[in-house]
Every structure is written in structure tokens, then in C-alpha cells.
Scaffold this active site. Structure first.
Site, PDB file in Angstrom:
ATOM      1  N   ILE A 654       0.862  -1.179   0.000  1.00 35.92           N
ATOM      2  CA  ILE A 654       0.000   0.000   0.000  1.00 35.92           C
ATOM      3  C   ILE A 654       0.901   1.233   0.000  1.00 35.92           C
ATOM      4  O   ILE A 654       1.771   1.387   0.857  1.00 35.92           O
ATOM      5  CB  ILE A 654      -0.929  -0.017   1.230  1.00 35.92           C
ATOM      6  CG1 ILE A 654      -1.839  -1.259   1.177  1.00 35.92           C
ATOM      7  CG2 ILE A 654      -1.750   1.260   1.307  1.00 35.92           C
ATOM      8  CD1 ILE A 654      -2.639  -1.435  -0.104  1.00 35.92           C
ATOM      9  N   GLU A 730     -11.056  -1.158  -6.991  1.00 37.86           N
ATOM     10  CA  GLU A 730     -12.315  -1.852  -7.249  1.00 37.86           C
ATOM     11  C   GLU A 730     -12.586  -3.011  -6.303  1.00 37.86           C
ATOM     12  O   GLU A 730     -13.734  -3.340  -6.002  1.00 37.86           O
ATOM     13  CB  GLU A 730     -12.331  -2.305  -8.716  1.00 37.86           C
ATOM     14  CG  GLU A 730     -12.332  -1.049  -9.572  1.00 37.86           C
ATOM     15  CD  GLU A 730     -12.058  -1.229 -11.038  1.00 37.86           C
ATOM     16  OE1 GLU A 730     -13.012  -1.401 -11.784  1.00 37.86           O
ATOM     17  OE2 GLU A 730     -10.880  -1.153 -11.434  1.00 37.86           O
TER      18      GLU A 730
HETATM   19 MO1  MOS Z   1     -13.171   1.511 -13.271  1.00 32.33          MO
HETATM   20  S1  MOS Z   1     -15.005   0.668 -13.748  1.00 32.33           S
HETATM   21  O1  MOS Z   1     -12.207   0.773 -14.456  1.00 32.33           O
HETATM   22  O2  MOS Z   1     -13.300   3.156 -13.481  1.00 32.33           O
END
Ligand code: MOS
Length: 772
Positions: A654, A730
Site C-alpha cells: 500500500i 475496485e
Molecule cells: Mo473503473 S469501472 O475501471 O473506473
């Protein structure tokens, strides 16, 4: 678009035909600034309102554009009468399909646009809200009035926004018809003979991207040059596409996105309003501003498509996975074939010899879908992880134990080892932090006063991509440094992370590093998408810093009055902003700014460049995570609340704990929205998204946010390159919704297989039980 296609797309969009150089070999020993809680360097600009977003730019003689949106979802324009609108005060232009001939120069053949045809091309309507005209006037009010005065009549067909995607089932072999995305062994036979079977269909609704900042374009035409102020997650791609659409020489077009109020994927690829605004500016020879309204956000700039996923799991009584099938459909528009890659993580998450992922497309009268945070993986994992929870219950096993027993260090889809996979530790650390051992498995068995508690868990994964990137690093006489790259910061911390890397390598404090992004005329940088930006940009920055330092050391030995004159530059180093002899402390050296001033030089500069990850061919590279959820169910007043989320992320090293924690905490809240609140509802009669506003499309607020504990394993993945960072944008969302619905089941006994969880689901169940 599949994730692999997305990465290939990033590669092709940014490699500009040049072959990628080998990865930066620098071995780093990160100083304390890497991994620290560094506040965003752009924070003060945002909190004081000085950060300029696409719709904030104003220019002399600027005029305003307002699109006219179709009020049918399928059919043809019968007539379009702009004469009344054209006579209104201040009106300068009404563009429509009858007068756009020749206004675009080309259709894009490289790069990616969100719709595969330019707006106002013809009289066909295939979704509600499709732009049918553009009104441009001196003021915003006049443009609105003109848009309202454009008279359009239609020959409407009955639109198809049917929620049942298997009605009718898409034909095999038809364009977009079912195809096999992954296959191994004999999943049907293994399922048929499995002693324990799970066979359920899970559905996820259309969700609409609702970043705080709406899409906007401010177009400034100064012949032959055009500048577009955009809210874009990819200025390089936007530039490539728009140069083609508008027929401009690349050097005559500049895309500026200094600050973006997030995008969630909706701003990855250019939408029609950008081209419309640009052609209006060119035609009128005036700056034009177009801000997409919140209502248009639900119609014209993409969404996460509806999915319907049949999951079949076959298992032995002791919890071995004998077979896994995921046969899914997603809807797409009439104009484009957009596959939501629901099998993104399915083939490698758990060990099984027999597996199939198949995918089919179903056309509906909706706008074109587009990636939304964790495209494919997020709806896909809702199905996979819900089915895993149902399997654990059927096996009478603890869902954490079931998953631990199915862990694998080889990607059984590609037969490659994982570069670094610590899913097991995510589950173990999460169990510990959450207090999972307190769980009693019986439905409704855990109480806190009048509240029934439910515990749920789910795993998450998201690809670890890294694309080509370039930058330029400049050391300046005042002791500051400047870094430039045509990537952008969508609010996630890219400005700050870049400054941290430069600071780590030079000792220049973050506050003295000027990071300039969001301009397509800078050295090409990555798209802010696919959780790839940090991993992509860092090797280029290291390469650029290296080059700038080398150039500085050359300067140090060549300036006649320098204390290092005549020495070999290889014998010098730059540490804490000072040039000194290797082996001597940096305090014995000279600040580089002093040397530049001594030499009367403007700067020392280096160009940085890095390629896609060469290790991606030999290793399977992904981030992993586990999310633990507690819900509180008050049966007396039928109130459900997500009270606690523990999210443990294996995202490599991180780089900035603060921005990374923000990402994953935000994703947890987004997961509450996905599980309990968000759904774009289309009117079955006319195809209109009927909850196209913030009163009716519900997103979680602070009051809905649970107590969130974000924990990073922080184990570097050296095969990602220096620092060993993977993406974390994500993955934080990927397991949240199935963990919530599993917790809801644990509390209430109701399994919700169609998101979002509605109070009706829970009430119906308690009624059922009352009648028993
Ligand atoms: Mo993300 S859906 O690749 O901005």
C-alpha cells in the site's frame, strides 16, 4: 468489455505504436513516506473551492448547450421542427439529424468511444433520452427554453426493457449469443453426480453511476486548435477518439481534466455530449459549455447492465468443490455489444476440476452499458459468493472454513502460479478482527436486545493490471521538482502517490513537488481505470526520477565553479535534495538548486517510460480480499441496517494508507448501496428510467454507513514491479453485497437472490412464517 480486453485496450491506446521498454529494474528500499498516511496534496485546492472541474471554466463570449432528449425508447423521429426554438431570444444554433451532415469528420477506428456512432446521426431511436437535438444559446436559461421548444414527433414502437433476460433466450451463434468464457473438465457430468448440489439464479439490477460531479464539456475553438475541458478518466484516449471524430490534427486538440469529481468507470470513454459540444463550438466559433444533467446521467452516459446468472455448484459432503458453472446473461443496448465479464474471478477463486463460465447478451432498449466499479467481477461475485454461502449452509459447514478448504496457489484456469495470493490470510485476519468465532450458525440465533444480528462473509478478487506509461521529471533551481504525465486523478490520490514516489527517491519533501496531470499534451499516461493507474504510473515515475537525477549529477560535474567539477558523475549521489560524493553523508553535499543556480541553468530534466508488466505472461496476477458484515434486523419495525463491515485487502504494498483506506471504506458504503438500495427502474410501458433523480434512486448516506474497519495485508507483490503495489480501487466493493445478503439470511432466514434487498422480501418472509 472484458478486463483482459480493457488492459489490451490500455496498451494499444497508450503504446502509440512504440514497443514497451523492459521494466524498471530499480530495487527500492522504501522510506517511511511509502505507505504513510500522506494527506492528498490537492486537498486544499478542493476544500477551498479553487480546484477547477470541467464545468467550472468560463471564457469571454461563452455560450451554453442543452441537449434535447427523446421521449420514446424505440422507433423513429417522424418530424422535428426547430423553427419556434430558433426564433427564441439568444438562440444561436439548433443541431439535429437534419443539419449535422458533414459535421463529424470520421468514425473512430482506434481508441474507444462509449457509443459506436456519433450523436444525431439519423432518425432512429433505440433508448429513452437519446439525444435528438442540441440547443445552443447565449445563456443557460435561453438554451433550456430553446431545448424545450424543439417540437419532435415520433413513430414509436413498443420498447423492450423486460427484466427477465432469458425471455426470449438469446440464440447460440447469433451475434452476442452465448459463448463459453471458461471451461475445464466436465462440469455438467460432475454436477449431476455430485452428492450435494446448489442450483439457483441470481440477478443484479441496472445501477447508474452517480459521481458527485456530473459529466461536462467546455469546448474552446481557436482555429485550428480545440481545447476540451472534460470530466474524463482517460485524457489520452479521449484525445485519440475526438481527434478522429472531429478530423483534427492531434497537435491541434488538447483535453484537460485537472480535477474529476469521480467517475466509477462512467467517465472512462467519451460519450456523445463531448462531440456535440465540440462541433457546436467549431460551428459557432464561440466557447460552448455543456453540463449533463442528473436526469441525463441516468439515460445517456452508461450504467452497469442487468445480469441474470445461473449458478450450479456440486460438492462432496466434506466441502470439496466438484463442479462450478456460471451461465449468465447481461443486457446490452441496440447499438453495442457490451459483455459484462461476470466470470472475471470465477475460474480461479476456488479449486475445482470441473468448471464452466458461459455468457450471453440480450438486447434491450437502453443506453449503452459501460464499466462500473469492478465491472463483471462485482455482479459476478454476488452470484458466486451467494452460491458459496448457500453451499456452506447445505453442507452445515462454516462459510469461512468452506472457503479456506478450497484455496489454491495455482490459477487452475491458466495453470499459472499466482504472483502473490493471500486470500487465506484475508479470511483469517478478517475472522479475527470481526469476531467471527462468536457466530452461532442457526438463523436468527444471535441477538442484541430487540435486534437480531446476522453475520455474513464473502471473498473478492480483481485483476492486477499494469499498462504503459510515460512522464517527465524536472528538478528546479528553487529546490522544487515538477512531474508531468497525461494521466489524471479522479479523486483517488494519484497526484499524491506520484509526489510520494518522487519524494522517496530524492528526499524532496512532498510539499515541494508539483505534480501536473490531466492534460493530453503531456507525456502519455494511463487511464484511471481497472485499478491500474498507480501500478502503471509508478515505474515510469521511477524511471523519470532516475533520468532527472542522472542529468543533475552530470550537471554537477560539468559546471566550472561546482565543488564537484571534474569528478565522475558515477561517484556522486543525490540524497535529501543534496548532491554529494557517494559514501559521504548528504549533509556534506550541496542542494541541487544551488548547483543549478551556480550553472545559471533552468532545470535538470529526465523523461520516464515504462511498459506493460512483463511478468503477466508467466503469472496470474490479482488482488484478493475478504469482507465480513454484521446486519441488525429489528423484526418489530421491519428495519434492516448494516451495522459493521470488516474489509481485509491483499492489494500488494500500500503506497498511501490514507487514500487506500478512503477507497476501500468508500467501496464498503457503495456495497451497502448495491445490496440494499440501488436500482435503476425502467417503465415497462415506455422504457423511461423512472427514478432518474436523487430522490427516487437511493444511494447510501452517512446515516446508512456502518462502522467500517479497513485492513490491508500490505504484502508487496514484487512481480508487479518496484514497490510491489497492486490496484485497490475496485476490489473493496467486490464481496460486500453477497456478504450483506448472507448476513441478511443469517438474521432473517430470507435469501435474497435478486438485488437490491427490499423490505418486501423480508416482510413477505415474516408473513410466511406467521402463517405457518
Ligand atoms: Mo473503473 S469501472 O475501471 O473506473
Amino acid at each position: 468489455m472484458h478486463f483482459s480486453e480493457f488492459i489490451a485496450f490500455i496498451d494499444s491506446a497508450q503504446a502509440n505504436g512504440k514497443s514497451a521498454p523492459p521494466p524498471n529494474p530499480v530495487e527500492t528500499d522504501p522510506s517511511a513516506i511509502i505507505g504513510a498516511n500522506v494527506p492528498r496534496i490537492d486537498g486544499p485546492l478542493k476544500t477551498t473551492g479553487t480546484a477547477m472541474y470541467a464545468g467550472d471554466y468560463n471564457f469571454p463570449r461563452m455560450v451554453y448547450a442543452v441537449p434535447v432528449c427523446a421521449t420514446i425508447a424505440s422507433g423513429k423521429i417522424r418530424s422535428l421542427d426547430a423553427s419556434a426554438a430558433e426564433k427564441l431570444p439568444g438562440v444561436l444554433l439548433i443541431l439535429h439529424h437534419g443539419n449535422t451532415s458533414g459535421i463529424y469528420r470520421n468514425v473512430p477506428t482506434s481508441g474507444r468511444a462509449s457509443e459506436n456512432r456519433p450523436p444525431l446521426s439519423d432518425d432512429t431511436i433505440s433508448y429513452w433520452g437519446q439525444y435528438v437535438a442540441l440547443a445552443v444559446a447565449e445563456t443557460f436559461a435561453q438554451a433550456n427554453a430553446a431545448a424545450a421548444a424543439v417540437r419532435v414527433t415520433y413513430d414509436a414502437d413498443k420498447p423492450n426493457v423486460n427484466l427477465n433476460l432469458s425471455d426470449p433466450m438469446p440464440a447460440i451463434g447469433a451475434p452476442g449469443g452465448p459463448h463459453i468464457a471458461s471451461h475445464r473438465g466436465d462440469p455438467d457430468a460432475a454436477f449431476a453426480s455430485a452428492p450435494v448440489q446448489i442450483d439457483y439464479t441470481y440477478s443484479t439490477p441496472v445501477e447508474t453511476h452517480n459521481p458527485m460531479e456530473m459529466h461536462a464539456t467546455t469546448a474552446v475553438w481557436r482555429s485550428p486548435r480545440l481545447t476540451l475541458y472534460e470530466s474524463s478518466q482517460g485524457v489520452v484516449n479521449h484525445h485519440g477518439v475526438m481527434a478522429q471524430v472531429l478530423g483534427l490534427e492531434p497537435e491541434n486538440l488538447e483535453i484537460i481534466s485537472r480535477f474529476i469529481g469521480s467517475g466509477f468507470g462512467g467517465k472512462l470513454f467519451p460519450w456523445p455530449h463531448s462531440a456535440l459540444c465540440a462541433v457546436a463550438a467549431r460551428k459557432l466559433n464561440r466557447p460552448v459549455k455543456l453540463v449533463v444533467s442528473r436526469k441525463m446521467m441516468f439515460q445517456d452516459v452508461g450504467h452497469r447492465p442487468r445480469t441474470q446468472q445461473r449458478m450450479r455448484l456440486g460438492a462432496s459432503h466434506d466441502g470439496k468443490l466438484l463442479s462450478l458453472s456460471q451461465d449468465y446473461l447481461n443486457h446490452t443496448s441496440q447499438l453495442d455489444d457490451i459483455r459484462e465479464n461476470c466470470g472475471e474471478a470465477t475460474p480461479f477463486l476456488y479449486s475445482t476440476a470441473n468448471l464452466r463460465v458461459s455468457s450471453g447478451l440480450v438486447r434491450r432498449n437502453v443506453g449503452t452499458p459501460t464499466p462500473m466499479r469492478g465491472p463483471g467481477a462485482v455482479p459476478g461475485l454476488f452470484a458466486v459468493e451467494s452460491a458459496m454461502d448457500e453451499l456452506a449452509i447445505k453442507l452445515n459447514m462454516d462459510p469461512v472454513q468452506l472457503r479456506l478448504g478450497l484455496d489454491t496457489l495455482t490459477d487452475e484456469e491458466s495453470n499459472k502460479p499466482f504472483s502473490s495470493r493471500h486470500l487465506k490470510e484475508c479470511l483469517q485476519v478478517g475472522s479475527e478482527k470481526f469476531g467471527w468465532s462468536k457466530r452461532t450458525p442457526q438463523v436468527g440465533s444471535m441477538r442484541d436486545g430487540d435486534l437480531i444480528l446476522g453475520y455474513g462473509v464473502a471473498c473478492a478478487s480483481w485483476g492486477a493490471g499494469r499498462g504503459p506509461s510515460q512522464c517527465s521529471v524536472t528538478l528546479l533551481p528553487d529546490g522544487t521538482a515538477r512531474v508531468t504525465s497525461a494521466t489524471q486523478d479522479i479523486g483517488t490520490g494519484t497526484y499524491t502517490v506520484i509526489a510520494q514516489v518522487v519524494s522517496d527517491k530524492t528526499g524532496i519533501p512532498v510539499g515541494k513537488i508539483d505534480v501536473i496531470l490531466g492534460d493530453s499534451s503531456l507525456p502519455p499516461g494511463p487511464m484511471s481505470g481497472g485499478s491500474t493507474a498507480t501500478a502503471s504510473v509508478m515505474p515510469a515515475i521511477l524511471d523519470g526520477v532516475d533520468a532527472a537525477v542522472k542529468s543533475m549529477l552530470e550537471i554537477a560535474v560539468h559546471i566550472p565553479n561546482s565543488p564537484f567539477a571534474g569528478q565522475k558523475s558515477e561517484d556522486l549521489a543525490l540524497t535529501n535534495g543534496r548532491v554529494h560524493a557517494k559514501g559521504q553523508p548528504d549533509s556534506s553535499g550541496v542542494p541541487y538548486g544551488d548547483l543549478l543556480r551556480m550553472g545559471n541553468l533552468a532545470n535538470a530534466r529526465g523523461e520516464g517510460k515504462s511498459g506493460a508488466n512483463p511478468n503477466a505472461a508467466k503469472y496470474s496476477m490479482h488482488s484478493f480480499g475478504a469482507q465480513f458484515v454484521e446486519v441488525q434486523w429489528d423484526p418489530g419495525i421491519a428495519h434492516l441496517r448494516v451495522s459493521r463491515i470488516v474489509t481485509v485487502i491483499d492489494g500488494g504494498r500500500i503506497i498511501n494508507k490514507r487514500t487506500a483506506t478512503n477507497q476501500c471504506a468508500g467501496a464498503a458504503v457503495m456495497g451497502v448501496g448495491m445490496a440494499l438500495l440501488e436500482e435503476t427502474i425502467y417503465d415497462q410501458r415506455n422504457g423511461a428510467p423512472i427514478n432518474s433523480n436523487f430522490a427516487d434512486y437511493i444511494v447510501p448516506t452517512s446515516a446508512d454507513a456502518p462502522v467500517i474497519d479497513v485492513h490491508f495485508l500490505d504484502i508487496p507483490d514484487p512481480l508487479m514491479g518496484s514497490y510491489g503495489a497492486r490496484g485497490i480501487g475496485e476490489i473493496g466493493l467486490a464481496g460486500v453485497a453477497p456478504a450483506i445478503t448472507s448476513a441478511v439470511y443469517h438474521a432473517t432466514g430470507v435469501r435474497v437472490r435478486e438485488l437490491p434487498v427490499r423490505i418486501e422480501h423480508l416482510l413477505a418472509a415474516s408473513n410466511d412464517r406467521r402463517s405457518l
